[in-house]
Each structure stands twice: as C-alpha cells, then as structure tokens.
Design an enzyme around this catalytic site. Structure first.
Site, PDB file in Angstrom:
ATOM      1  N   ILE A  21       0.840  -1.090   0.279  1.00  0.00           N
ATOM      2  CA  ILE A  21      -0.032  -0.020   0.210  1.00  0.00           C
ATOM      3  C   ILE A  21       0.915   1.169   0.035  1.00  0.00           C
ATOM      4  N   ASP A  67      13.543   0.442  12.200  1.00  0.00           N
ATOM      5  CA  ASP A  67      12.599  -0.730  12.980  1.00  0.00           C
ATOM      6  C   ASP A  67      11.502   0.211  13.842  1.00  0.00           C
ATOM      7  N   ALA A  98       1.725  -8.991  13.464  1.00  0.00           N
ATOM      8  CA  ALA A  98       1.446  -9.606  14.403  1.00  0.00           C
ATOM      9  C   ALA A  98       2.021 -11.063  14.240  1.00  0.00           C
ATOM     10  N   TYR A 158      -8.906 -11.875  12.261  1.00  0.00           N
ATOM     11  CA  TYR A 158      -8.183 -10.911  12.242  1.00  0.00           C
ATOM     12  C   TYR A 158      -7.517 -10.482  13.900  1.00  0.00           C
ATOM     13  N   LYS A 165      -5.639  -2.211  15.581  1.00  0.00           N
ATOM     14  CA  LYS A 165      -6.133  -1.309  14.936  1.00  0.00           C
ATOM     15  C   LYS A 165      -6.941  -0.484  15.524  1.00  0.00           C
ATOM     16  N   ILE A 194      -6.719  -5.910   0.292  1.00  0.00           N
ATOM     17  CA  ILE A 194      -5.661  -5.903  -0.756  1.00  0.00           C
ATOM     18  C   ILE A 194      -4.633  -6.909  -0.759  1.00  0.00           C
ATOM     19  N   ARG A 195      -4.446  -7.543  -1.780  1.00  0.00           N
ATOM     20  CA  ARG A 195      -3.632  -8.795  -1.832  1.00  0.00           C
ATOM     21  C   ARG A 195      -1.898  -8.205  -1.750  1.00  0.00           C
ATOM     22  N   THR A 196      -1.362  -8.010  -0.453  1.00  0.00           N
ATOM     23  CA  THR A 196      -0.019  -7.813  -0.186  1.00  0.00           C
ATOM     24  C   THR A 196       0.819  -8.592   0.326  1.00  0.00           C
ATOM     25  N   LEU A 197       1.970  -8.557   0.567  1.00  0.00           N
ATOM     26  CA  LEU A 197       2.739  -9.627   1.166  1.00  0.00           C
ATOM     27  C   LEU A 197       2.239  -9.788   2.716  1.00  0.00           C
TER      28      LEU A 197
HETATM   29  P1  NDP Z   1       3.124  -4.992   3.039  1.00  0.00           P
HETATM   30  O1  NDP Z   1       3.572  -6.299   3.468  1.00  0.00           O
HETATM   31  O2  NDP Z   1       3.554  -4.661   1.891  1.00  0.00           O
HETATM   32  O3  NDP Z   1       3.512  -3.938   4.155  1.00  0.00           O
HETATM   33  C1  NDP Z   1       3.900  -4.076   5.537  1.00  0.00           C
HETATM   34  C2  NDP Z   1       5.340  -3.431   6.067  1.00  0.00           C
HETATM   35  O4  NDP Z   1       5.011  -3.282   7.474  1.00  0.00           O
HETATM   36  C3  NDP Z   1       6.377  -4.085   5.505  1.00  0.00           C
HETATM   37  O5  NDP Z   1       7.009  -3.107   4.535  1.00  0.00           O
HETATM   38  C4  NDP Z   1       7.267  -4.265   6.634  1.00  0.00           C
HETATM   39  O6  NDP Z   1       8.600  -3.975   6.581  1.00  0.00           O
HETATM   40  C5  NDP Z   1       6.405  -3.369   7.644  1.00  0.00           C
HETATM   41  N1  NDP Z   1       6.810  -3.635   8.841  1.00  0.00           N
HETATM   42  C6  NDP Z   1       6.335  -4.499   9.903  1.00  0.00           C
HETATM   43  N2  NDP Z   1       7.049  -4.496  11.001  1.00  0.00           N
HETATM   44  C7  NDP Z   1       7.715  -3.504  10.904  1.00  0.00           C
HETATM   45  C8  NDP Z   1       8.583  -2.906  11.666  1.00  0.00           C
HETATM   46  N3  NDP Z   1       8.693  -3.229  13.318  1.00  0.00           N
HETATM   47  N4  NDP Z   1       9.433  -1.752  11.820  1.00  0.00           N
HETATM   48  C9  NDP Z   1       9.174  -1.399  10.409  1.00  0.00           C
HETATM   49  N5  NDP Z   1       8.599  -1.736   9.333  1.00  0.00           N
HETATM   50  C10 NDP Z   1       7.696  -2.869   9.677  1.00  0.00           C
HETATM   51  O7  NDP Z   1       1.380  -5.035   3.490  1.00  0.00           O
HETATM   52  P2  NDP Z   1       0.426  -3.749   3.299  1.00  0.00           P
HETATM   53  O8  NDP Z   1       0.816  -2.844   2.417  1.00  0.00           O
HETATM   54  O9  NDP Z   1      -0.845  -4.734   3.215  1.00  0.00           O
HETATM   55  O10 NDP Z   1       0.514  -3.275   4.683  1.00  0.00           O
HETATM   56  C11 NDP Z   1       0.688  -1.976   5.241  1.00  0.00           C
HETATM   57  C12 NDP Z   1      -0.483  -1.455   6.310  1.00  0.00           C
HETATM   58  O11 NDP Z   1      -1.676  -1.335   5.649  1.00  0.00           O
HETATM   59  C13 NDP Z   1      -0.652  -2.098   7.299  1.00  0.00           C
HETATM   60  O12 NDP Z   1      -0.728  -1.497   8.415  1.00  0.00           O
HETATM   61  C14 NDP Z   1      -1.737  -3.122   7.109  1.00  0.00           C
HETATM   62  O13 NDP Z   1      -2.351  -3.618   8.516  1.00  0.00           O
HETATM   63  C15 NDP Z   1      -2.587  -2.084   6.451  1.00  0.00           C
HETATM   64  N6  NDP Z   1      -3.707  -2.515   5.765  1.00  0.00           N
HETATM   65  C16 NDP Z   1      -3.512  -3.626   4.961  1.00  0.00           C
HETATM   66  C17 NDP Z   1      -4.706  -4.045   4.400  1.00  0.00           C
HETATM   67  C18 NDP Z   1      -4.799  -5.236   3.199  1.00  0.00           C
HETATM   68  O14 NDP Z   1      -5.764  -5.667   2.865  1.00  0.00           O
HETATM   69  N7  NDP Z   1      -3.167  -5.440   2.633  1.00  0.00           N
HETATM   70  C19 NDP Z   1      -6.239  -3.710   4.620  1.00  0.00           C
HETATM   71  C20 NDP Z   1      -6.327  -2.680   5.365  1.00  0.00           C
HETATM   72  C21 NDP Z   1      -4.964  -2.158   6.186  1.00  0.00           C
HETATM   73  P3  NDP Z   1       9.590  -5.038   6.555  1.00  0.00           P
HETATM   74  O15 NDP Z   1       8.962  -6.227   5.655  1.00  0.00           O
HETATM   75  O16 NDP Z   1      10.905  -4.410   5.944  1.00  0.00           O
HETATM   76  O17 NDP Z   1       9.687  -5.590   7.850  1.00  0.00           O
HETATM   77  C1  KAL Z   2      -9.257 -10.738   8.257  1.00  0.00           C
HETATM   78  C2  KAL Z   2      -8.325 -10.621   7.495  1.00  0.00           C
HETATM   79  C3  KAL Z   2      -7.573 -11.745   6.949  1.00  0.00           C
HETATM   80  C4  KAL Z   2      -6.109 -12.073   7.543  1.00  0.00           C
HETATM   81  C5  KAL Z   2      -6.124 -12.148   9.260  1.00  0.00           C
HETATM   82  C6  KAL Z   2      -5.009 -11.293   9.695  1.00  0.00           C
HETATM   83  C7  KAL Z   2      -4.211 -10.333   8.822  1.00  0.00           C
HETATM   84  C8  KAL Z   2      -3.216  -9.522   9.689  1.00  0.00           C
HETATM   85  C9  KAL Z   2      -2.549  -8.689   9.220  1.00  0.00           C
HETATM   86  C10 KAL Z   2      -0.995  -8.587   9.437  1.00  0.00           C
HETATM   87  C11 KAL Z   2      -0.243  -7.279   9.229  1.00  0.00           C
HETATM   88  C12 KAL Z   2      -0.175  -9.846   8.911  1.00  0.00           C
HETATM   89  C13 KAL Z   2       1.003 -10.246   9.583  1.00  0.00           C
HETATM   90  O1  KAL Z   2       1.713  -9.559  10.402  1.00  0.00           O
HETATM   91  C14 KAL Z   2       1.732 -11.260   8.813  1.00  0.00           C
HETATM   92  C15 KAL Z   2       3.077 -12.025   9.606  1.00  0.00           C
HETATM   93  O2  KAL Z   2       2.733 -12.660  10.659  1.00  0.00           O
HETATM   94  C16 KAL Z   2       3.884 -12.594   8.729  1.00  0.00           C
HETATM   95  N1  KAL Z   2       4.229 -11.825   7.137  1.00  0.00           N
HETATM   96  C17 KAL Z   2       5.344 -11.210   7.237  1.00  0.00           C
HETATM   97  O3  KAL Z   2       6.293 -11.459   7.989  1.00  0.00           O
HETATM   98  C18 KAL Z   2       5.704 -10.493   5.855  1.00  0.00           C
HETATM   99  C19 KAL Z   2       6.744 -11.205   5.216  1.00  0.00           C
HETATM  100  C20 KAL Z   2       5.842  -8.966   6.244  1.00  0.00           C
HETATM  101  C21 KAL Z   2       6.025  -8.249   4.948  1.00  0.00           C
HETATM  102  O4  KAL Z   2       4.572  -8.619   6.759  1.00  0.00           O
HETATM  103  C22 KAL Z   2       4.612  -7.711   7.859  1.00  0.00           C
HETATM  104  N2  KAL Z   2       3.461  -7.540   8.448  1.00  0.00           N
HETATM  105  O5  KAL Z   2       5.505  -7.091   8.127  1.00  0.00           O
HETATM  106  C23 KAL Z   2      -7.511  -9.317   7.149  1.00  0.00           C
HETATM  107  C24 KAL Z   2      -7.369  -9.059   5.628  1.00  0.00           C
HETATM  108  C25 KAL Z   2      -8.877  -9.178   5.014  1.00  0.00           C
HETATM  109  C26 KAL Z   2      -7.059  -7.755   5.270  1.00  0.00           C
HETATM  110  C27 KAL Z   2      -5.669  -7.351   5.797  1.00  0.00           C
HETATM  111  C28 KAL Z   2      -4.419  -8.023   5.213  1.00  0.00           C
HETATM  112  C29 KAL Z   2      -5.332  -6.488   6.628  1.00  0.00           C
HETATM  113  C30 KAL Z   2      -4.287  -5.833   7.142  1.00  0.00           C
HETATM  114  O6  KAL Z   2      -4.114  -5.202   8.352  1.00  0.00           O
HETATM  115  O7  KAL Z   2      -3.136  -6.107   6.714  1.00  0.00           O
END
Ligand code: NDP
Ligand code: KAL
Length: 257
Positions: A21, A67, A98, A158, A165, A194-197
C-alpha cells in the site's frame, strides 16, 4: 505531474514490494511532485525499494533503515532525516505486524507476548514516529496511517490485529488533539482488503475479498492506487480542515449491515 505536493517533503514507511500500500501512496505523491524519504526494516525491502525507485524514475531524498518496534532505531532514523531534509511536511505510517499464530482461531487464546508484539509494532509505533516527526514538522504537517475495519467490528481471524487497529484509531484521535496546535493533522485510511505480502498466507483472505465483491455498494474490491490517491488527499492542502478522521476506502463496504 500535477504539482499538488510541490515543495513538500514526505516520509513513507512500509514499502516491502510493488504490491505494498505504501508503494501505491509513494507513486501518487511522486506524481504530484513531493520529495520523498523512505524507511524500511528488512534488507530485502531495501533491495526491492531500490528496484522500484529506479523503474519508476523516482530519486528519493533519502532511504534509511527504521525498525518501528525499536525506539533507538526510530530516533536514529529521524535524526538522519532531520539532517538531510531539515523540515518535513508529511508522514505515511504503513506498518503492522502480528505473529501468524495469533491470526487464527480464537482471540481469547492470544498470549501476552503476542498481544504486546501486535500492539507495539502496529499501534505504539505510530505514537513513537509521530513524536519524532513533530520535531521536524516546523511548518505544520500531515500524518496518515493505515487501518482496517477489523478495528470496529469482529472480523474472523483478524483477532489480535483488530485490537491493535482499535488502539491505532484511538491513537489517531489523541494525537490529532495533541498535534493540532502545531498545525499538524493526523488521520487514518481504513482500506478494504488488498493482496499484499502481509496478507499472504493469512487464512480467510480470499473469502473476504469475495464477500466484498458481492456486498460492497461498488460491487468490487479496491486497489493500492485508490488508497494512494486518498492518502494523497489527506497529506495535501485539500484536506486542511480534516483531522482525527477515519476515511474508509473500501468500496463502501462499511456502511452495509
Ligand atoms: P506489506 O507487507 O506490503 O507492508 C507491511 C510493511 O510493514 C512492510 O514494509 C514491513 O517491512 C513493515 N513492517 C512490519 N513491522 C515493521 C517494523 N517493526 N518496523 C518497520 N517496518 C515494519 O503490506 P500492506 O501494504 O498490506 O500493509 C501496510 C499497512 O496497511 C499495514 O498497517 C496493514 O495493516 C494495512 N492494511 C492492509 C490491508 C490489506 O488488505 N493489505 C487492509 C487494511 C489495512 P519489512 O518487511 O521490511 O519488515
Ligand atoms: C481478516 C483478514 C484476514 C487475515 C488476518 C490477519 C491479517 C493480519 C495482517 C498482519 C499485518 C499480517 C502479518 O503480520 C503477517 C506476519 O505474521 C507474517 N508476514 C510477514 O512477516 C511478511 C513477510 C511481512 C511483510 O509482513 C509484515 N506484516 O511485516 C484481514 C485481511 C482481509 C486484510 C488485511 C491483510 C489487513 C491488514 O491489516 O493487513
């Protein structure tokens, strides 16, 4: 280039790859002429970011490691940003984390460690970076973070992230009050799935996307560019009267019963 963000410097935190995002937001900001600073955590994210910046023709002011769960790392990163940029006008917090074990089954089973990990990485991190950013926002500014509807309602799986959140959204309101007197606004986008990592491999994601297509007023899912444009609005002069707000970019899904 349309120039909505000309002469503005924005820090973007949370680009992991092209699907992030934060990358959708960065593209919108670049299109409007903002000067960009990026923070990353993993070396892998830094490598990806370099590729993306080159492909998109973006020349960042700075890329610095940060970080968000470590105060010393945050202070060092913003110290470096202050040295290089002097003043900043915007901050994008797009970070959450998480443990996978706490994103399935019952929320009641969340252990203390997992609860605190989610809270400190996903909610407290905003408080810590807002405090550092405030020092550099001497001409006023705008801070935008990313939330999800699981903050407001129970969404299966979630779990601990929904509670994090909720804390994030409450922090947006308290920070908006604190920083308003300095001309700094604080808002959040509540995006649809949104389909992200981060979303990869978490259970129930596909079902949720299908439900949105069926039930949301617009009958479709949203993408990174739509969140990018809405975040751009919140970072720009166009939203100068808006603070403490949760703006849903979810094809209208949140209004449905
Ligand atoms: P991405 O995986 O693309 O981004 C997640 C980012 O979080 C990564 O760049 C990761 O960096 C960073 N991150 C996690 N922990 C840390 C930390 N301790 N310090 C610094 N960076 C950290 O996923 P999204 O773009 O989906 O997620 C971005 C935001 O959008 C999140 O807050 C997510 O909850 C929110 N969101 C996502 C939705 C979705 O459907 N995808 C829907 C609604 C909200 P690194 O890998 O380098 O650690
Ligand atoms: C209800 C939904 C379905 C999924 C349930 C939980 C999603 C939680 C989001 C949270 C950010 C995911 C993690 O932290 C994944 C983490 O344990 C393992 N992944 C990683 O380490 C990757 C490599 C890095 C890049 O990820 C992070 N976080 O740094 C929620 C869906 C429908 C919407 C979403 C995905 C919401 C959201 O908040 O992202």
């Amino acid at each position: 280039m349309n120039g909505l963000m000309t002469h503005k410097t924005v820090v973007v935190m949370g680009v992991a790859n092209e699907r992030s995002i934060a990358w959708g937001i960065a593209k919108a900001l670049h299109r409007e002429g903002a000067k960009l600073i990026f923070t990353y955590r993993k070396e892998r994210s830094y490598q990806k970011l370099q590729q993306l910046l080159q492909a998109e023709g973006v020349e960042p002011l700075l890329c610095v490691s940060c970080d968000a769960s470590d105060d010393a790392s945050i202070e060092a990163a913003f110290g470096e940003i202050g040295k290089q940029a002097g003043v900043i006008h915007g901050l994008v917090h797009s970070i959450a984390f998480a443990d996978k074990e706490n994103l399935k089954g019952e929320y009641a089973d969340t252990d203390r460690e997992g609860y605190l990990l989610a809270q400190q990485s996903s909610a407290y991190s905003l408080v810590a970076v807002a405090r550092e950013a405030r020092k550099l926002m001497t001409e006023g500014g705008s801070i935008v973070t990313q939330s999800y509807i699981g903050a407001e309602r129970v969404v299966k799986n979630y779990n601990v992230m929904g509670v994090a959140k909720a804390a994030l959204e409450a922090s947006v309101r308290y920070l908006a009050e604190d920083l308003g007197k300095y001309g700094i606004r604080v808002n959040t986008i509540s995006a649809g799935p949104i389909r992200t990592l981060a979303a990869k491999g978490v259970s129930g994601f596909n079902d949720i996307m299908a439900t949105i297509e069926e039930k949301a007023p617009l009958r479709r899912n949203i993408d990174q560019d739509e969140v990018g444009d809405a975040t751009l609005f919140l970072l720009s002069h166009l939203s100068r009267g808006v603070t403490g707000e949760v703006l849903h970019v979810d094809a209208g899904y949140h209004i449905m019963g």
